[in-house]
Design an enzyme around this catalytic site. Structure first.
Site, PDB file in Angstrom:
ATOM      1  N   CYS B 156      -4.467  -3.635   4.735  1.00 35.74           N
ATOM      2  CA  CYS B 156      -2.907  -3.182   4.203  1.00 35.74           C
ATOM      3  C   CYS B 156      -1.973  -3.129   5.272  1.00 35.74           C
ATOM      4  O   CYS B 156      -0.883  -2.682   5.980  1.00 35.74           O
ATOM      5  CB  CYS B 156      -2.305  -2.412   3.116  1.00 35.74           C
ATOM      6  SG  CYS B 156      -2.340  -3.358   1.391  1.00 35.74           S
ATOM      7  N   HIS B 289       3.158   4.540   5.418  1.00 35.39           N
ATOM      8  CA  HIS B 289       2.912   4.440   4.401  1.00 35.39           C
ATOM      9  C   HIS B 289       3.218   3.864   3.134  1.00 35.39           C
ATOM     10  O   HIS B 289       3.724   3.036   2.257  1.00 35.39           O
ATOM     11  CB  HIS B 289       2.002   4.164   4.649  1.00 35.39           C
ATOM     12  CG  HIS B 289       0.308   3.577   4.081  1.00 35.39           C
ATOM     13  ND1 HIS B 289       0.679   2.216   3.889  1.00 35.39           N
ATOM     14  CD2 HIS B 289      -0.933   3.676   2.818  1.00 35.39           C
ATOM     15  CE1 HIS B 289      -0.509   1.717   2.645  1.00 35.39           C
ATOM     16  NE2 HIS B 289      -1.383   2.425   2.306  1.00 35.39           N
ATOM     17  N   HIS B 326       4.504  -3.293  -2.424  1.00 41.20           N
ATOM     18  CA  HIS B 326       3.896  -3.535  -1.005  1.00 41.20           C
ATOM     19  C   HIS B 326       3.372  -4.915  -0.134  1.00 41.20           C
ATOM     20  O   HIS B 326       2.972  -5.320  -1.230  1.00 41.20           O
ATOM     21  CB  HIS B 326       2.210  -2.762  -1.782  1.00 41.20           C
ATOM     22  CG  HIS B 326       1.655  -2.279  -0.797  1.00 41.20           C
ATOM     23  ND1 HIS B 326       1.632  -2.687   0.688  1.00 41.20           N
ATOM     24  CD2 HIS B 326       1.151  -1.101  -0.408  1.00 41.20           C
ATOM     25  CE1 HIS B 326       0.308  -2.337   0.952  1.00 41.20           C
ATOM     26  NE2 HIS B 326       0.083  -1.799  -0.029  1.00 41.20           N
TER      27      HIS B 326
END
Lengths: 399, 400
Positions: B156, B289, B326
């Site tokens: 990610c 994040h 996400h």
């Protein structure tokens, strides 16, 4: 911008012809092929029965790890990295802030299949959670960082068959522009049934024409590639950094090019451009990534041929794929490591099975190993079927 | 050499196209819904950020029709960015336009039939579309970009990392322009694995909230066009923002468990600032994040305090994943786009579902409504499986 020399001070090769620098160099000197019958998975009924499979690899002989599960690719990557550090005389403390660049075409497909089998057979709630983190493209590089405590710059390339080339080129750039002094760069790819079946489905593997199974780069009788596996980690540093710690310099990267073409134009010009752009000193030999692919060898050879046409003197060309197999994303790193060892030994290995060159491929690789000829500069070029080409210019250690 | 952003494009669960995406962020829309693209029978989690409405633009439909859905997302976002950067009309040497794509799982749906999953869509082409580099090939072939190309995969952190590498390539002279983009698609393979990691929530993505219990994965693509400032001025391209600096590192601790300290996150933020030649007090806003996992949000809050000191409690932070889910490899790219829109608009979009702040996450989280805040510099964080970390510093375009 002033730039710095980038030298190679450690080589950690793991391949079907041997583990470690000494074994690899010996096998190259005798042009021994690592291609044998596949034993890793069942190929009964499949047209392709052979690959450069690594046999008898035992990671515990190289390092003791606390990891309780490792994909095959991860095992090779960890082993290659420990070998490289040993070769370079570096401790784990020495590499805590080193930059780390690694690449792979297929990553951990073995574990991907293992994980997915449970999903299909048993359903979503009975998959094994511990396997999933071992399926990522960046699993091998992450495990390298974890195992050796490397907290510095960290880049993983999933750039197909030029993945490790991309890794090495960006490491080279980062050191030569002064952004780091020390880097580990390389790549890995392991045999897996899934990748083997996928490539076989696409007709990429020899014998794609139903003939004899053989890896015959640039040959008129070539009929597909033969897979291999391996991992290589190189230790790269600035020359000043290497000298300051008294490191033995094995070679130097003197130029690099990452080039890419588009389908509409073909890729021969891309290869030609990549070779020319990477060349900083007239090469004494070219290590070409010809892998027996019917189509790719055509444009790769045409590009090399165009480059050779511009040279004042003939330059021998060889392909090491019949020795190492087609190692996918590891190929650039493996051939680069091999080039350093070739220049060290003075023996340029023959291209096996290449005694019937295809005129259309424009390259007639050497069919006998050469000894005694100058071998101080080499170009190493690898290509991806989609038209990306990575070329490195390497020279022999001057110490 | 100053490197700038001159074009953007996005495909996301809250809207396709930068305008729709940005409007949705400001309005507090959420893209999490029941997954319909594959059978979720038996899965512990059935809600994700699935892109419900998507079609390849007509003028690239022929080019992209054999590509898998993940690559089609990338192509669509790239199409918007290319038009936005006026590449088609500009006097640009296409041989100097590079492509750097980034993804967690690449063309995974093209390999599922080989991994054991029966697939209605299985065909001879499938495996050739699995290779991560193939997505970059498609982009290059669609617009005839013949500069170098590469694909990063850092879980990610991928999208953020790709932007940084793009800047490096330009500074190293390997390209004049780079089309860089993160992309990922929801798949049974990824969904089964991510579900098994127990990092997901049945409820909602609640970054830095006391009730947070995990993230929810989604999909999409974000693309940015990056070039040197001089090159942009020479061709008269409007500049969105400056890509001032970046950093990548690894916690070197564990594949999934966070390190017991926040050192990796703290270090990557500091290194990004150093790369940008900036002190911490130059940053006006942090795009977090913010995955809403119990561990990440505490670690990230701690890192924010380590880096920004006394300012940390009053430095506005937002977490776009509360809205988009996400987006995996696309997350860093989408969040860079959101960060740039904040710089340009002076508005920070709200973090959704976070009205019960966790005292252990003592940060100034923008909630409820967009906040007006003069924002010249943004620091955007990303992290991923394997212990990867990435941080990006974006700054307002300089006037000449």
């Amino acid at each position: 911008m002033s730039t710095r020399d980038v030298v190679i001070t450690g080589i950690g090769p793991v391949s079907a012809i041997g583990t470690g620098r000494v074994a690899t160099r010996q096998a190259l000197e005798s042009a021994t092929s690592g291609i044998h019958d596949i034993t890793l998975f069942d190929v009964e009924g499949m047209p392709t029965r052979r690959a450069a499979e690594i046999r008898d690899f035992d990671l515990e002989q190289i390092l003791q790890t606390r990891q309780t599960y490792l994909d095959r690719a991860s095992q090779f990557a960890l082993g290659a990295t420990q070998l490289a550090l040993d070769d370079a005389g570096l401790s784990r403390e020495d590499v805590a802030n080193a930059a780390l660049f690694y690449g792979s075409a297929f990553g951990c497909m073995d574990t991907m299949a293992l994980f997915f089998e449970d999903l299909v057979a048993k359903g979503p709630r009975l998959v094994k959670p511990f396997l999933f983190p071992h399926t990522y493209s960046n699993t091998p590089i992450s495990l390298i960082a974890i195992e050796f405590g490397i907290c510095g710059y960290h880049a993983n390339y999933a750039s197909g068959n030029v993945a490790s080339g991309c890794a090495i080129i960006d490491a080279y750039d980062r050191i030569r522009t002064g952004r780091c002094d020390l880097a580990l760069a390389g790549g890995v790819d392991a045999l897996s049934l899934a990748a083997y079946e996928g490539l076989s489905e696409l007709g990429e593997l020899s014998p794609g024409d139903g003939g004899d199974e053989c890896c015959a780069p640039f040959s008129a009788h070539r009929n597909g590639t033969v897979l291999g596996e391996g991992a290589v980690t190189l230790v790269l540093e600035s020359r000043d950094h290497a000298r300051a710690r008294g490191a033995a310099i094995l070679g130097e990267i003197t130029g690099a090019s990452l080039a890419a073409g588009v389908e509409s134009s073909g890729y021969a010009a891309t290869v030609h451009h990549s070779l020319a752009a990477a060349t900083t000193r007239t090469p004494h030999a070219i290590c070409a990534g010809g892998n027996g692919s019917v189509e790719q060898d055509l444009w790769l050879g045409a590009g090399i041929g165009a480059f050779l046409d511009e040279q004042p003197n003939p330059i021998p060309v060889t392909s090491l794929v019949p020795i190492f197999g087609n190692t996918g994303g590891c190929a650039s790193a493996l051939q680069s490591a091999a080039a350093i060892l070739i220049m060290e030994s003075g023996v340029l290995p023959a291209t096996l099975h290449a005694d019937n060159p295809d005129p259309a491929a424009r390259v007639a690789p050497i069919t006998d190993s050469t000894r005694g000829a100058p071998l101080e500069n080499m170009l190493v070029t690898t290509a991806d079927p989609g038209g990306t080409v990575a070329t490195l210019s390497l020279c022999k250690s001057d110490t | 050499m100053s490197v700038v952003v001159t074009g953007m494009g996005i495909v996301s669960p809250i809207g396709n196209g930068v305008d729709a995406f940005w409007t949705a962020l400001l309005e507090g829309q959420c893209g999490i819904r029941e997954i319909t693209r594959f059978d979720t029978e038996g899965f512990p989690f059935t809600r994700g950020g699935e892109i419900s409405s998507f079609e390849l633009p007509a003028h690239i439909a022929a080019a992209g029709r054999h590509a898998n859905l993940a690559t089609q997302f990338l192509l669509t976002a790239a199409d918007e960015a290319v038009a936005d950067a006026q590449l088609a009309t500009a006097n640009v040497d296409l041989a100097r336009v590079a492509v750097i794509a980034a993804s967690n799982f690449g063309g995974i749906t093209s390999a599922e039939h080989l991994l054991g999953e029966s697939s209605e869509a299985s065909g001879l082409e499938d495996f050739s579309e699995y290779g991560f580099l193939r997505s970059a090939d498609h982009v290059a072939n669609t617009w005839c970009f013949t500069g170098p190309r590469s694909v990063l995969s850092l879980s990610c952190s991928s999208g953020t990392a790709a932007m940084g590498l793009a800047a490096d390539w330009i500074r190293a002279g390997r390209a004049e322009m780079v089309l860089t983009g993160g992309y990922d698609v929801l798949s049974r393979f990824a969904w089964s694995g991510l579900s098994a990691l127990r990092a997901m929530s049945h409820d909602a993505v609640r970054p830095f909230d006391a009730r947070r219990d995990g993230t929810i994965f989604s999909e999409g693509a974000g693309v940015l066009i990056v070039e040197s400032e001089d090159h942009a001025h020479q061709r008269g391209a409007p500049i969105y923002a400056e890509l001032s600096g970046y950093a990548l590192n690894n916690n070197a601790y564990h594949l999934t468990a966070p390190s017991k300290d926040s050192k990796g996150t703290t270090d990557v933020m500091r290194m990004a600032l150093a790369d940008a030649g900036m002190a911490a007090d130059a940053i006006d806003h942090v795009n977090a994040h913010g995955t809403a996992t119990p561990h990440n949000d505490v670690a990230e809050s701690t890192a924010i305090h380590e880096v920004f000191g006394a300012r940390a409690s009053s430095l506005p932070v937002t977490a776009n994943k509360s809205a988009t889910g996400h987006m995996m490899g696309a997350a860093g790219s989408a969040e860079a786009i959101a960060s740039i829109m904040t710089i340009r608009s002076g508005l920070i979009p709200p973090t959704l579902n976070a009205d019960q702040p966790d005292p252990a996450c003592d940060i100034d989280l923008v909630r409820d409504q967009p906040r007006e805040h003069t924002t010249r510099c943004v620091l955007s964080n990303s992290a991923g499986i394997g212990g990867t970390n990435a941080a990006l510093v974006l700054r307002e375009a300089r006037s000449r």
